[in-house]
Scaffold this active site. Structure first.
Site, PDB file in Angstrom:
ATOM      1  N   GLY A 181       0.847  -1.193   0.000  1.00 24.23           N
ATOM      2  CA  GLY A 181       0.000   0.000   0.000  1.00 24.23           C
ATOM      3  C   GLY A 181       0.880   1.239   0.000  1.00 24.23           C
ATOM      4  O   GLY A 181       2.002   1.230  -0.505  1.00 24.23           O
ATOM      5  N   ILE A 183       2.443   2.726   2.478  1.00 23.15           N
ATOM      6  CA  ILE A 183       3.679   2.561   3.250  1.00 23.15           C
ATOM      7  C   ILE A 183       4.608   1.582   2.538  1.00 23.15           C
ATOM      8  O   ILE A 183       5.799   1.878   2.338  1.00 23.15           O
ATOM      9  CB  ILE A 183       3.377   2.078   4.684  1.00 23.15           C
ATOM     10  CG1 ILE A 183       2.539   3.128   5.417  1.00 23.15           C
ATOM     11  CG2 ILE A 183       4.671   1.808   5.451  1.00 23.15           C
ATOM     12  CD1 ILE A 183       2.066   2.698   6.804  1.00 23.15           C
ATOM     13  N   VAL A 258       6.209  -2.431  11.166  1.00 26.06           N
ATOM     14  CA  VAL A 258       5.737  -1.092  11.515  1.00 26.06           C
ATOM     15  C   VAL A 258       4.227  -1.007  11.331  1.00 26.06           C
ATOM     16  O   VAL A 258       3.656   0.081  11.307  1.00 26.06           O
ATOM     17  CB  VAL A 258       6.415   0.025  10.676  1.00 26.06           C
ATOM     18  CG1 VAL A 258       7.895   0.115  10.988  1.00 26.06           C
ATOM     19  CG2 VAL A 258       6.168  -0.174   9.188  1.00 26.06           C
ATOM     20  N   ARG A 260       1.019  -3.636  12.483  1.00 19.12           N
ATOM     21  CA  ARG A 260       0.308  -3.917  13.718  1.00 19.12           C
ATOM     22  C   ARG A 260       0.909  -5.182  14.328  1.00 19.12           C
ATOM     23  O   ARG A 260       1.224  -6.136  13.607  1.00 19.12           O
ATOM     24  CB  ARG A 260      -1.196  -4.163  13.464  1.00 19.12           C
ATOM     25  CG  ARG A 260      -2.002  -2.895  13.220  1.00 19.12           C
ATOM     26  CD  ARG A 260      -2.215  -2.117  14.504  1.00 19.12           C
ATOM     27  NE  ARG A 260      -2.988  -0.906  14.296  1.00 19.12           N
ATOM     28  CZ  ARG A 260      -2.468   0.259  13.940  1.00 19.12           C
ATOM     29  NH1 ARG A 260      -1.171   0.355  13.720  1.00 19.12           N
ATOM     30  NH2 ARG A 260      -3.241   1.311  13.778  1.00 19.12           N
ATOM     31  N   GLU A 289       0.370  -3.955  23.258  1.00 17.31           N
ATOM     32  CA  GLU A 289       1.044  -2.740  23.692  1.00 17.31           C
ATOM     33  C   GLU A 289       0.365  -2.146  24.927  1.00 17.31           C
ATOM     34  O   GLU A 289      -0.846  -2.226  25.049  1.00 17.31           O
ATOM     35  CB  GLU A 289       1.021  -1.711  22.552  1.00 17.31           C
ATOM     36  CG  GLU A 289       1.787  -2.203  21.327  1.00 17.31           C
ATOM     37  CD  GLU A 289       1.594  -1.321  20.105  1.00 17.31           C
ATOM     38  OE1 GLU A 289       1.957  -1.776  19.019  1.00 17.31           O
ATOM     39  OE2 GLU A 289       1.077  -0.199  20.252  1.00 17.31           O
ATOM     40  N   HIS A 307       5.875   2.097  19.157  1.00 12.76           N
ATOM     41  CA  HIS A 307       4.842   2.526  18.215  1.00 12.76           C
ATOM     42  C   HIS A 307       5.051   3.978  17.799  1.00 12.76           C
ATOM     43  O   HIS A 307       4.143   4.794  17.875  1.00 12.76           O
ATOM     44  CB  HIS A 307       3.440   2.334  18.831  1.00 12.76           C
ATOM     45  CG  HIS A 307       2.369   2.144  17.789  1.00 12.76           C
ATOM     46  ND1 HIS A 307       1.332   1.249  17.938  1.00 12.76           N
ATOM     47  CD2 HIS A 307       2.168   2.724  16.587  1.00 12.76           C
ATOM     48  CE1 HIS A 307       0.540   1.289  16.874  1.00 12.76           C
ATOM     49  NE2 HIS A 307       1.029   2.177  16.045  1.00 12.76           N
TER      50      HIS A 307
END
Lengths: 341, 330
Positions: A181, A183, A258, A260, A289, A307
């Site tokens: 996508g 990123i 980077v 999830r 997290e 994150h």
């Protein structure tokens, strides 16, 4: 993800009951403040009046019911907030028409239910793509060339006494991108300039990119020196990176995430790292997290971050403008700037 | 190169090194040369080293210079027949180039053997400083994530103005890597290069005024010593970032430490220092600094390539062919 940044914010307005609507500004429900709100509260509050569930003594269903009685139609959602579902939210506030998320990921919002009820949803798509890609590349270079490892070595005084175990050359390596996508494409473009060979695994093949497409992530892992996870979290991608994929990646392989945390089977990843069945990892996200598996803390070939891939001053400024713009569009009956399709 | 082109007996090759180098390459070298390795006998005793040269090396025409092992006038005085020094390093500040020029000795370096790896590391250091990667790693490992209420935002690389100091083989590769990140590139160098699309600045001070980031990858000479001084760092500004993969001496290190400690410089990514392996302790407490043990050039592949480059230059020398990587001696 729960901190303010270090700039001071004005003291928060005293809690108002939901019923009083002395403010003429459009009202927005806030279940839990996202980092962008903490940073830009003063600026946001010039344009909107926030009804803060987290400061109300009312239990959430009552809070929402009161907002419904007031005709409140908009909500500002945070990625790490409560799940937004029929049961938790929609059933209590039938007046809700619009949700703007501060994040790109909207896996915490029941989109099917939103569609059914005609609730429009906007996310932060595009805002942080280049910063996330930069961070991913930073992690790749870091793990290969031991940038953080080297820094730790120098700070501990090791350089004066020991020999530094070198990293490995990045140039010429094969990078498998999971999810091409915004990123993933940005990561590809950057690593291509480092003389890496780019492969990708995505829902669909993209005929306009010069990289090799793999329909199966395991096959791609077998041909890759490093996997960079950039896809969104969904039922299909939960634990996509599992024992089989890590085995295919192999002892010399490296993984960077980077996207999830739940996209990787974290227990397996930790096991593979401890047993040196993969060579290293750069991880910005985790399954639970802010909890990070403590076993990783003693490893030199792992780089950990909390994150932060989308957290730059510039990105936050852009995100503020986008969120504000989305709400302004909704309140003037215009289409959202960044609707989730 | 086939064995038929190697003269028999094999030419004498001096190995100039300080102790503790990896000597595994010597086996390969000795298939082409008769090696003279005084350090194996005398260790770090420099006087005994020169004695051995005086006795055994009077006919030596070529020298294999390992890493940064010094080759100064006093050693050159013991090598009257020396014509060629083939170094495995890319830098040459450990060699008395003036003396070599005076004697007509050609010096070669490893060409581009290190260039890609240095460029990768320079960008890695920059990303780490701007995006606070090592700082984040420390934050997580110490257990702060669940408890801390605040954490500073990092700085984006997009649209940052990068000034490259020294647009040679390393500088060009750094530029190539940074362009896709959305950086704008400008440079200063010994001379303007009309074939590159980046703006040229005559001085590092002028470049610093127009840059958010300075990346140092130029040669270390008397002219470039302490080129990053008070004026340049002031021009770069309190959000400015310095990355050094050249030599520690390019920066007035004590002054830089002051600037960083006082918040007058935004951050630094440093692979080299004035007195390695000594690093100013004041830097250890800073989160906006990333420290690297002079390893930007070093990967197993680049180390091998640097040895191969030195050998290739030596073979060219003995075959009276043009040297592959001659170094400017002025």
């Amino acid at each position: 993800m729960l901190y303010s940044n270090t700039k001071p914010t004005e003291s928060m307005e005293s809690m108002e009951s939901v019923e009083s609507s002395s403010s003429s500004l459009p009202k927005i429900i806030l279940l839990k403040p996202p980092p962008i709100f903490v940073h830009f509260e003063t600026q946001f509050s010039r344009h909107f009046h926030f009804l803060k569930a987290y400061e109300s003594p009312l239990p959430l269903p009552s809070f929402l019911a009161a907002a419904a009685a007031d005709g409140v139609a908009a909500m500002f959602a945070t990625a790490n907030g409560p799940q937004i579902t029929a049961e938790s939210v929609f059933d209590h506030i039938p007046s809700l028409c619009c949700i703007v998320s501060s994040a790109v990921g909207v896996d915490h919002i029941d989109l099917v239910e939103c569609r059914r009820r005609g609730i429009v949803v906007a996310n932060a798509a595009g805002v942080s793509a280049s910063d996330c890609a930069d961070f991913a590349v930073g992690l790749v270079v870091d793990v290969f060339r031991k940038v953080t490892g080297g820094d730790r070595f120098v700070r501990s005084g090791g350089w004066c006494s020991d020999e530094f175990r070198l990293g490995r050359r990045l140039g010429g390596k094969t990078v498998g991108i999971v999810g091409l996508g915004r990123i993933g494409s940005a990561v590809a473009k950057r690593l291509h300039a480092f003389n890496c060979r780019i492969l990708y695994n995505s829902r669909n093949k993209n005929p306009s990119v010069p990289y090799s497409f793999y329909s199966n992530v395991c096959d791609m892992a077998a041909d890759s020196d490093v996997l960079v996870v950039c896809c969104s979290l969904s039922d299909e991608t939960r634990h996509l990176i599992n024992k089989e994929v890590l085995t295919a990646l192999g002892k010399e392989g490296i993984i960077v995430n980077v996207a999830r945390g739940p996209i990787i089977d974290e227990k397996e990843l930790v096991r593979f790292l401890l047993e040196a069945r993969i060579a290293g990892a750069g991880l910005d996200v985790f399954e639970r997290e802010p909890s990070v598996p403590q076993e990783l803390f003693s490893l030199d070939n792992v780089v950990l971050a909390h994150h932060q891939a989308g957290f730059t001053e510039e990105c936050f400024q852009d995100l503020f403008e986008l969120v504000k713009g989305n709400f302004e569009a909704f309140f003037s009956n215009k289409p959202l700037l960044s609707p989730v399709v | 190169m086939t064995n038929s082109s190697i003269p028999n007996p094999k030419p004498l090759l001096l190995i100039n090194r300080v102790p503790d180098y990896d000597v595994s390459f010597f086996k390969h070298l000795s298939s082409y040369f008769t090696l003279l390795d005084p350090t194996a006998e005398v260790g770090s005793d420099r006087e005994k080293y020169k004695d051995l040269l005086r006795t055994h090396a009077s006919g030596v025409r070529a020298c294999y210079g390992m890493g940064m092992s010094p080759l100064m006038k006093d050693t050159l005085d013991c090598l009257p027949a020396l014509e060629c020094v083939a170094g495995t390093a890319v830098g040459t500040d450990h060699i008395d180039l003036t003396e070599c020029r005076r004697r007509g000795i050609t010096v070669t370096n490893n060409g581009v053997a290190f260039s890609d790896d240095v460029a990768d590391c320079a960008v890695g250091l920059l990303l780490d400083v701007l995006r606070k990667i090592s700082a984040a790693d420390r934050f997580v490992r110490v257990g702060s994530w669940p408890v801390a209420r605040e954490y500073p935002l990092a700085s984006s690389l997009t649209r940052k103005r990068v000034g490259i100091v020294g647009l040679g083989s390393i500088g060009l590769r750094i530029a190539k890597r940074l362009v896709p990140f959305g950086c704008t590139i400008a440079y200063t160098s010994r001379s303007h290069n009309p074939s590159v699309p980046y703006p040229f600045y005559e001085s590092v001070h002028k470049l610093a005024l127009e840059s958010d980031i300075l990346i140092l990858c130029c040669t270390f000479t008397d002219q470039t010593r302490h080129m990053i001084n008070t004026d340049v760092m002031t021009a770069l500004g309190n959000k400015g970032v310095l990355v050094n993969v050249g030599r520690g001496g390019l920066i007035d290190e004590a002054e830089m430490v002051r600037f960083l400690v006082e918040g007058r410089l935004g951050g630094a990514g440093l692979d080299v220092f004035e007195d390695e392996p000594s690093v100013p302790k004041e830097l250890f407490g800073l989160d906006n600094v990333v420290l690297s043990p002079h390893q930007a050039v070093l990967t197993p592949e680049s180390i091998q390539a640097s040895k191969d480059a030195a050998l290739a230059n030596l073979l060219a020398f003995f075959a009276n062919k043009p040297l592959l990587n001659p170094v400017r001696l002025d």
